[in-house]
Design a protein around this motif. Structure first.
Motif, short mmCIF file in Angstrom:
data_model
loop_
_atom_site.label_atom_id
_atom_site.label_comp_id
_atom_site.label_asym_id
_atom_site.label_seq_id
_atom_site.Cartn_x
_atom_site.Cartn_y
_atom_site.Cartn_z
N ASP A 182 37.79 35.82 41.33
CA ASP A 182 38.91 36.64 40.90
C ASP A 182 38.82 36.95 39.42
OD1 ASP A 182 39.85 36.44 43.47
OD2 ASP A 182 41.39 34.93 43.01
N ARG A 184 40.92 39.25 36.33
CA ARG A 184 42.11 40.03 35.94
C ARG A 184 41.77 40.84 34.71
NH1 ARG A 184 47.34 38.46 33.43
NH2 ARG A 184 46.48 36.36 33.23
N ALA A 205 41.98 42.49 39.62
CA ALA A 205 43.37 42.93 39.53
C ALA A 205 43.60 43.59 38.18
CB ALA A 205 44.32 41.74 39.70
#
Length: 351
Positions: A182, A184, A205
Motif C-alpha cells: 500500500d 499513499r 491511494a
C-alpha cells in the motif's frame, strides 16, 4: 537532490542510501540561515564575517534559497506590521533555540541595548513566523517516507521489487508490512512500475481515488481538487475513496480523474507526453498559457507572479527541460511579449 525521509526504517530500500540524511540536512540549512539572518541584522558584520556568510550562502542553491526565503518573509508587509506592534521584551538568545551556543557579546550602552532588545523580540517573532510558515512542510515530512523538493526527481526501489519515481515536490507514505503493498500519495505526482504478484494487490491511494493493480505501470497525480490516473502498461481498477462502488477500469493509453464525489469518464491519454517528466522534460501541445504556467510553477520553490500582459487565449506548444524552468519561463514571456523581473528570494514577475 534525492528524496527526503522522515522514517529511518524505510530508508534501507532506497536506491541511494546517502539520501538517508536529507531531511536533517534541510533542517540544519534552515537553522543556519536563521542564525545568519539574525546575526547580520543584530550588528553589522565585519569584512571577515561577511566573507564567511557569502561562502556559506554559495555552498548550494538550497543555502541561497533558505536565506532568500527569510529575506522575503522579513520584507513582507504583514511581518513588518507585526514587528512594529511588538512590545519590547526579553532579549533573544541564540543559545535558547540553536544547537550551538551564542557568541559572547561585549557590554553595550543602554541605547544600543534597547535597540538589541527590540531586535531580540522581532527575532523571536521571526522564529515563530518561520515555524508557522513551515508548518505544512514539517507535517508533510512527518507523514512521508519519501519526499522530493521542487525541481527534484527521485527513483526508489520498493520493498517488493517494484519501482517508484517521484516527480517534483511530491511525497508518499508506504505500508509494506505483513504482505501489504500500500502506498499513499500525500502530494504531487508519482509513477509506479509494479512487480507482478497476483496474491498481493498493489494499492495507491490519492486524496480522492484508489488504484489497485497486480502488475502494471501507471502514474497518479494529486492536483488540488482531483487525482489524475494515467495507465502506460497493463490494467488498473480505479475507485473513489468516498464511494468504493464508483469504479473505472483502464486500458493502456487511457486516463481517469477522481474528484471528491465522482469519477470522470475514461478518456484517451498520451503517456509519452504526460509522463515526459521521467526523462526530465515538460511537453505541451497547443495548451492555454494558464495551464503551462501552472505546470512550470510546480518545479520552482519560489513564486511566479503574473502582473499583467498574458492573455488567457494565448496558447503554447513547447518542450522544456525541468532543470531550466527559469529559462522556460523567460522563453514563454518572450513569446507572449511580456517582461520578466527577478526579485530577492527567487521570485519572478511576468509583466
Amino acid at each position: 537532490m534525492g528524496p527526503e525521509s522522515s522514517r529511518g526504517d524505510a530508508r534501507a530500500n532506497a536506491s541511494q542510501p546517502s539520501d538517508r540524511q536529507e531531511g536533517s540536512v534541510a533542517d540544519i540549512v534552515a537553522d543556519e540561515a536563521l542564525d545568519w539572518f539574525a546575526r547580520r541584522r543584530n550588528a553589522g558584520p565585519d569584512a571577515a564575517e561577511e566573507a564567511e556568510f557569502e561562502a556559506w550562502r554559495q555552498r548550494s542553491s538550497h543555502h541561497a534559497e533558505a536565506y532568500g526565503d527569510l529575506e522575503a518573509l522579513w520584507g513582507s508587509t504583514a511581518f513588518a506590521a507585526a514587528a512594529r506592534s511588538l512590545p519590547i521584551g526579553e532579549p533573544y538568545r541564540a543559545s535558547d533555540t540553536k544547537r550551538r551556543p551564542a557568541r559572547p557579546k561585549p557590554a553595550v550602552p543602554s541605547a544600543a541595548r534597547r535597540r538589541n532588545l527590540r531586535f531580540g523580540a522581532v527575532a523571536a517573532l521571526l522564529m515563530l513566523a518561520f515555524g508557522i510558515w513551515q508548518a505544512p512542510t514539517l507535517l508533510l515530512r512527518w507523514q512521508a517516507d519519501y519526499i522530493t523538493a521542487a525541481g527534484d526527481r527521485a527513483t526508489i526501489r520498493l520493498p517488493d521489487g517494484s519501482t517508484l519515481i517521484l516527480n517534483t515536490a511530491s511525497a508518499v507514505a508506504l505500508d509494506f508490512e505483513s504482505g501489504r503493498r500500500d502506498v499513499r500519495l500525500l502530494q504531487g505526482e508519482a509513477f509506479f512500475d509494479v512487480r507482478h504478484d497476483p496474491e498481493h494487490p498493489f494499492r495507491v491511494a490519492g486524496r480522492f481515488g484508489v488504484v489497485e493493480v497486480k502488475g502494471t505501470a501507471f502514474s497518479v497525480r494529486e492536483d488540488g481538487s482531483q487525482d489524475i490516473v494515467i495507465l502506460e502498461r497493463g490494467h488498473v481498477a480505479v475507485s473513489l475513496v468516498a464511494n468504493k462502488a464508483a469504479q473505472a477500469a483502464l486500458e493502456p493509453d487511457q486516463q481517469v480523474i477522481a474528484s471528491a464525489d465522482a469519477l470522470s469518464a475514461v478518456e484517451p491519454a498520451d503517456p509519452a507526453m504526460a509522463l515526459a517528466w521521467r526523462q526530465g522534460r515538460i511537453v505541451f501541445d497547443d495548451q492555454p498559457v494558464s495551464r503551462v504556467l501552472a505546470e512550470l510553477r510546480r518545479y520552482r520553490s519560489a513564486p511566479v507572479v503574473v502582473a499583467s500582459g498574458l492573455a488567457e487565449e494565448f496558447r503554447v506548444s513547447g518542450n522544456y527541460r525541468t532543470t531550466d524552468i527559469d529559462g522556460a519561463l523567460r522563453s514563454l514571456a518572450a513569446a507572449a511579449g511580456v517582461s520578466v523581473t527577478s526579485l530577492p528570494g527567487g521570485i519572478l514577475i511576468l509583466h
